[in-house]
Design a protein around this motif. Structure first.
Motif: not given
Length: 538
Positions: A402-411
């Motif tokens: 979940v943390l990785q998916a949120l980081e990709r969306k923010r980038t």
């Protein structure tokens, strides 16, 4: 050419016609003419009658005015030889002379007899004289209707004879027994008696007597009229005809249910002799009483003979009484033995029912229950531990994903953020709103329109279902037949006598059983498109 001069007076055609008319009427003011009736067709629409009188050498026109025709005692008929009384006159319009008839009569008794025979044959061919139409007379009529003259000796003879034999209630309908109005009055009397309502204020006769004394054929002619004969034949009340003496015969004698030679004989045929009837009833009563006494005596003898062969009542119950005494004697000892046996059985079982054994059994069951409870708790803990070991690694991996998916969306969003300005976004939002507003409005109205359309479709389908439903057919008088399994019966050959069926009607169901032999199965032609399915009730 020289003209001949004359001093003779001139007449018009009308003057000549009137002069001839006065001469003929003055000379032949009252004449009697004998001849044969020819060309008679009954009354004209005006009520007058026109025909011709002829003999072997000449003919003369004849006319009967409407008023005179109603007063005639004798009606003219085609081919009948008559003597006509009247006056001669002329008809100026056609230069013909004619006789205006005021009275007409047959030319002698021979003509009357010929007319009578011709009329008899006519009515006989119609079946009015058939024996099958004659009805039996009532044995003892309560009310007798008499159609005759109230002043003659006939009514006195009838009343006197009825009083001697069996006094009865007599109703007299007064009529003229000869003359011009005789036939019509007799017809009215017969129809009047038949028109009386049973049980009314005026009693309805059970029997009619049409009576008259003797006389010539001319005197009795009213009873030979066709209307009188038809009235007698159509009477719902039995009729006795007593017209004339023994040698006199009229046409109503053939149509009546019984012909009496004299009025006195008619009264004798109408009722029995009261004294003879009383004697007959007394004789029948004595015979009935004697037969009853003989029957009772015979039954008494048979009862006495049957009772002699029966045993005495005490003998019939003596054996049963002895058996009852023996059973009552054995009853007390049997009860004692039964109690002793039950006591011994209870003593043997009491050793196994000690308190120590019961407490031991209770302790064993409690130990087994505690063991099962401990095993259940340990098993549940082991199952929870295995489940935790399975899902803990997966939970750790899920948090990282979940943390990785949120980081990709923010980038991704940080790359596109500089290119996005508020003004274009507002324009695009307004454009999207303008495009979506009609769709939203249509979308808001669509459910109501769809609901209305579906409701109309459902109503139409409901009406169609009600029209095609077999219940509508049942309301028209049909019935649905089902066998014991509930299957619809479509052929009579599939049932046999004794089968139970259920009949469904519009207002409910009833059970029934098949009776009789089943009818032969009819072959029903099927079209090429028939798929063998059940035939429709419609």
């Amino acid at each position: 050419m020289s003209q001949v001069l004359t001093n003779a007076a001139e007449f018009s055609v009308s003057e000549i016609a009137q002069a001839v008319k006065r001469t003929v009427e003055d000379e032949f003011g009252h004449v009697r003419v004998r001849g044969e009736i020819s060309g008679f067709r009954g009354q004209h629409s005006s009520g007058h009658c026109y025909f011709t009188l002829k003999d072997d050498a000449a003919t003369i026109d004849a006319v009967i005015w409407k008023g005179n025709f109603a007063r005639l005692a004798f009606r003219p008929e085609e081919g009948l030889e008559v003597i006509a009384t009247g006056r001669l006159t002329t008809f100026p319009r056609s230069s013909k002379y004619q006789i205006v008839i005021e009275q007409i009569e047959p030319a002698g008794a021979g003509a009357l007899m010929a007319l009578l025979e011709e009329r008899r044959k006519k009515l006989l061919a119609e079946g009015l004289f058939a024996r099958e139409r004659k009805r039996p007379l009532p044995y003892l009529p309560r009310v007798i209707g008499v159609v005759t003259s109230p002043t003659g000796a006939v009514i006195r003879d009838i009343l006197h004879r009825l009083a001697d034999r069996f006094p009865s209630h007599v109703l007299v309908w007064p009529v003229r027994v000869q003359g011009e109005t005789c036939a019509s009055e007799v017809v009215n009397a017969i129809e009047g008696f038949n028109a009386l309502a049973p049980g009314g204020a005026m009693p309805r006769p059970d029997l009619l007597i049409v009576a008259r004394g003797g006389g010539s054929i001319e005197d009795l002619w009213g009873f030979n009229e066709e209307a009188v004969v038809r009235a007698v034949a159509a009477s719902a009340i039995p009729v006795i005809s007593a017209v004339g003496h023994e040698t006199d015969t009229t046409l109503i004698d053939y149509a009546s249910d019984m012909r009496a030679p004299t009025p006195t004989a008619a009264a004798e045929a109408a009722v029995p002799v009261r004294a003879e009837l009383i004697a007959y009833v007394d004789d029948q009563g004595s015979r009935q009483r004697a037969a009853a006494r003989r029957s009772l005596a015979s039954l008494r003898d048979r009862l006495r003979a049957a009772s002699a062969g029966l045993p005495r009542a005490a003998d019939l119950i003596s054996t049963q009484r002895q058996s009852l005494d023996m059973a009552s004697t054995q009853l007390s000892s049997g009860l004692r033995h039964y109690v002793q046996n039950k006591h011994l059985t209870l003593s043997r079982l009491a050793s196994a029912m000690q308190p120590r054994l019961v407490r031991q059994r209770h302790a064993d069951l409690k130990g087994r229950l505690d063991n099962l409870e401990h095993r259940a708790l340990s098993g549940l803990n082991k199952t929870v531990d295995r489940t935790r070991l399975t899902f803990d690694p997966r939970v750790a991996r899920l948090a990282g994903s979940v943390l990785q998916a949120l980081e990709r969306k923010r980038t991704a969003f940080s790359r596109f953020a500089p290119r996005l300005s508020p003004q274009p976004l507002r324009v695009e939002l307004r454009q999207a709103r303008s495009e979506l507003s009609p769709l939203v409005q249509r979308l808001s109205l669509a459910p109501a329109a769809l609901t209305t359309e579906r409701r109309q479709t459902l109503a139409q389908l409901g009406k169609l279902l009600e029209t095609l439903s077999y219940r509508s057919v049942l309301a028209r008088g049909y019935a649905l037949v089902q066998d014991e399994k509930g299957d619809v019966v479509t052929a009579a050959a599939s049932l046999k006598p004794g089968d139970a069926v259920r009949l469904s009607f519009a207002d409910g169901e009833v059970g029934a059983n098949v009776a009789g032999a089943p009818p032969a199965r009819r072959k029903v032609s099927r079209s090429s498109s028939d798929d063998g399915s059940q035939e429709s009730l419609f």
